[in-house]
Write a protein that holds these residues in place. Structure first.
Motif, PDB file in Angstrom:
ATOM      1  N   UNK A   1     -27.789 -99.626 107.915  1.00 52.76           N
ATOM      2  CA  UNK A   1     -28.426-100.719 107.139  1.00 52.76           C
ATOM      3  C   UNK A   1     -28.602-100.374 105.672  1.00 52.76           C
ATOM      4  N   UNK A   2     -29.067 -99.141 105.390  1.00 54.80           N
ATOM      5  CA  UNK A   2     -29.251 -98.722 104.001  1.00 54.80           C
ATOM      6  C   UNK A   2     -27.906 -98.609 103.286  1.00 54.80           C
ATOM      7  N   UNK A   3     -26.898 -98.092 103.993  1.00 60.85           N
ATOM      8  CA  UNK A   3     -25.563 -97.960 103.407  1.00 60.85           C
ATOM      9  C   UNK A   3     -24.977 -99.325 103.042  1.00 60.85           C
ATOM     10  N   UNK A   4     -25.168-100.304 103.930  1.00 65.28           N
ATOM     11  CA  UNK A   4     -24.652-101.650 103.647  1.00 65.28           C
ATOM     12  C   UNK A   4     -25.317-102.244 102.409  1.00 65.28           C
ATOM     13  N   UNK A   5     -26.632-102.089 102.307  1.00 59.75           N
ATOM     14  CA  UNK A   5     -27.344-102.651 101.155  1.00 59.75           C
ATOM     15  C   UNK A   5     -26.887-101.993  99.851  1.00 59.75           C
ATOM     16  N   UNK A   6     -26.632-100.684  99.907  1.00 59.40           N
ATOM     17  CA  UNK A   6     -26.164 -99.979  98.701  1.00 59.40           C
ATOM     18  C   UNK A   6     -24.756-100.428  98.340  1.00 59.40           C
ATOM     19  N   UNK A   7     -23.902-100.607  99.342  1.00 63.52           N
ATOM     20  CA  UNK A   7     -22.535-101.055  99.078  1.00 63.52           C
ATOM     21  C   UNK A   7     -22.513-102.460  98.482  1.00 63.52           C
ATOM     22  N   UNK A   8     -23.419-103.321  98.942  1.00 66.66           N
ATOM     23  CA  UNK A   8     -23.514-104.666  98.366  1.00 66.66           C
ATOM     24  C   UNK A   8     -23.931-104.582  96.897  1.00 66.66           C
ATOM     25  N   UNK A   9     -24.899-103.712  96.608  1.00 64.35           N
ATOM     26  CA  UNK A   9     -25.329-103.519  95.218  1.00 64.35           C
ATOM     27  C   UNK A   9     -24.176-103.011  94.351  1.00 64.35           C
ATOM     28  N   UNK A  10     -23.387-102.074  94.912  1.00 62.07           N
ATOM     29  CA  UNK A  10     -22.248-101.534  94.163  1.00 62.07           C
ATOM     30  C   UNK A  10     -21.209-102.620  93.908  1.00 62.07           C
ATOM     31  N   UNK A  11     -20.975-103.469  94.907  1.00 58.59           N
ATOM     32  CA  UNK A  11     -20.005-104.555  94.741  1.00 58.59           C
ATOM     33  C   UNK A  11     -20.440-105.515  93.633  1.00 58.59           C
ATOM     34  N   UNK A  12     -21.720-105.872  93.643  1.00 59.84           N
ATOM     35  CA  UNK A  12     -22.252-106.761  92.601  1.00 59.84           C
ATOM     36  C   UNK A  12     -22.172-106.084  91.228  1.00 59.84           C
ATOM     37  N   UNK A  13     -22.551-104.794  91.205  1.00 63.57           N
ATOM     38  CA  UNK A  13     -22.549-104.043  89.944  1.00 63.57           C
ATOM     39  C   UNK A  13     -21.156-103.987  89.330  1.00 63.57           C
ATOM     40  N   UNK A  14     -20.152-103.630  90.156  1.00 65.78           N
ATOM     41  CA  UNK A  14     -18.790-103.512  89.643  1.00 65.78           C
ATOM     42  C   UNK A  14     -18.209-104.876  89.276  1.00 65.78           C
ATOM     43  N   UNK A  15     -18.600-105.920  90.012  1.00 60.55           N
ATOM     44  CA  UNK A  15     -18.130-107.264  89.674  1.00 60.55           C
ATOM     45  C   UNK A  15     -18.663-107.724  88.326  1.00 60.55           C
ATOM     46  N   UNK A  16     -19.964-107.516  88.108  1.00 62.13           N
ATOM     47  CA  UNK A  16     -20.572-107.895  86.825  1.00 62.13           C
ATOM     48  C   UNK A  16     -19.980-107.060  85.688  1.00 62.13           C
ATOM     49  N   UNK A  17     -19.767-105.747  85.949  1.00 62.96           N
ATOM     50  CA  UNK A  17     -19.183-104.868  84.938  1.00 62.96           C
ATOM     51  C   UNK A  17     -17.778-105.327  84.551  1.00 62.96           C
ATOM     52  N   UNK A  18     -16.973-105.705  85.554  1.00 61.51           N
ATOM     53  CA  UNK A  18     -15.616-106.176  85.267  1.00 61.51           C
ATOM     54  C   UNK A  18     -15.642-107.465  84.440  1.00 61.51           C
ATOM     55  N   UNK A  19     -16.593-108.344  84.734  1.00 58.99           N
ATOM     56  CA  UNK A  19     -16.711-109.594  83.980  1.00 58.99           C
ATOM     57  C   UNK A  19     -17.056-109.337  82.521  1.00 58.99           C
ATOM     58  N   UNK A  20     -18.038-108.467  82.287  1.00 56.62           N
ATOM     59  CA  UNK A  20     -18.427-108.153  80.914  1.00 56.62           C
ATOM     60  C   UNK A  20     -17.318-107.391  80.184  1.00 56.62           C
ATOM     61  N   UNK A  21     -16.559-106.568  80.919  1.00 56.74           N
ATOM     62  CA  UNK A  21     -15.432-105.869  80.302  1.00 56.74           C
ATOM     63  C   UNK A  21     -14.374-106.853  79.831  1.00 56.74           C
ATOM     64  N   UNK A  22     -14.137-107.892  80.632  1.00 60.41           N
ATOM     65  CA  UNK A  22     -13.193-108.950  80.238  1.00 60.41           C
ATOM     66  C   UNK A  22     -13.670-109.667  78.984  1.00 60.41           C
ATOM     67  N   UNK A  23     -14.965-109.987  78.942  1.00 61.41           N
ATOM     68  CA  UNK A  23     -15.541-110.644  77.762  1.00 61.41           C
ATOM     69  C   UNK A  23     -15.449-109.722  76.551  1.00 61.41           C
ATOM     70  N   UNK A  24     -15.667-108.426  76.777  1.00 63.57           N
ATOM     71  CA  UNK A  24     -15.569-107.451  75.686  1.00 63.57           C
ATOM     72  C   UNK A  24     -14.168-107.431  75.087  1.00 63.57           C
TER      73      UNK A  24
END
Length: 253
Positions: free
Chosen positions: A44-67
């Motif tokens: 359960x803890x691993x899944x929640x962390x992986x979801x956070x990582x997925x959101x984090x990398x998705x947002x990072x990729x979006x801002x990198x595109x804008x950059x």
């Protein structure tokens, strides 16, 4: 300036998100523990962390595109203004000033040199600001984890600064000379092609070919040296980075 401020803010967000990535990775790895000789995973803890990582990398990729969009916008707008200013300046110069410089050299300044400014604005400035933010953020997380290992990691920093400064000194010399020779070569070609009939009339073909070969050969040798010294920087930094990794691994055992 508004695009520049937006670019700096976007780069700051991207850098912060990239710094939090390894932290989440470490938390995910820590969910795997050895208990009674067997590996136990807190799913359960691993899944929640992986979801956070997925959101984090998705947002990072979006801002990198804008950059990337903002960097291209700023660099091209800057070059557009510079070309207009250069053209306006040349149009106001006297005929004596124009005739005092090779036309190809003037054209080279308006094209090749301005293009180098564009590359510096779109790549070098953003990389410098991002590297400074990454350095500060990484230093914070390193000190937070272990002060001793952080000090060990910084053993290679003076060596890195020394090597990069020495290489930059050599590279700067050859890259500046390369641009000067490129302008001279463009001027030679432009004048000899336009004045081809005059060259033939005065029997200057062999002299013109010899002068062109001399400038071209000098440009070739200078470009080779510039590219060689420019390509050495990466391997040297990789070697120092691997040396730092070995020192950290040795003292972290």
């Amino acid at each position: 300036k508004y695009f520049l401020i937006a670019l700096l803010l976007t780069m700051s967000l991207v850098t912060i998100l990239e710094l939090f990535g390894p932290t989440l990775q470490g938390q995910a790895i820590d969910t795997i523990k050895l208990k009674d000789g067997k590996f136990v995973v807190d799913l359960p803890l691993l899944r929640s962390i992986l979801v956070k990582m997925l959101i984090l990398f998705g947002v990072s990729a979006t801002f990198t595109y804008v950059q990337g969009i903002l960097s291209a916008k700023i660099s091209q707008d800057t070059v557009f203004s510079m070309r207009n200013d250069l053209f306006a300046k040349i149009s106001r110069l006297s005929i004596g000033s124009i005739d005092g410089h090779r036309h190809g050299d003037l054209m080279s300044r308006m094209t090749n040199d301005v293009e180098n400014v564009s590359n510096a604005v779109s790549q070098s400035i953003s990389s410098l600001f991002s590297s400074i933010l990454t350095f500060v953020g990484a230093l914070y997380f390193m000190l937070r984890c272990n002060v001793i290992i952080t000090l060990v990691a910084f053993i290679t920093v003076p060596l890195t600064l020394l090597v990069s400064a020495k290489l930059a000194k050599f590279m700067r010399r050859y890259f500046v000379k390369q641009q000067i020779l490129l302008g001279k070569l463009n001027g030679e070609v432009e004048e000899m092609v336009i004045g081809y009939k005059t060259v033939v009339s005065y029997g200057k073909e062999s002299e013109t070919i010899e002068r062109f070969d001399q400038i071209s050969d000098e440009l070739r040798q200078t470009s080779i040296r510039a590219r060689v010294f420019g390509s050495i920087m990466g391997p040297c930094m990789n070697f120092l980075g691997n040396l730092q990794y070995v020192l950290v691994a040795a003292f972290g055992i």
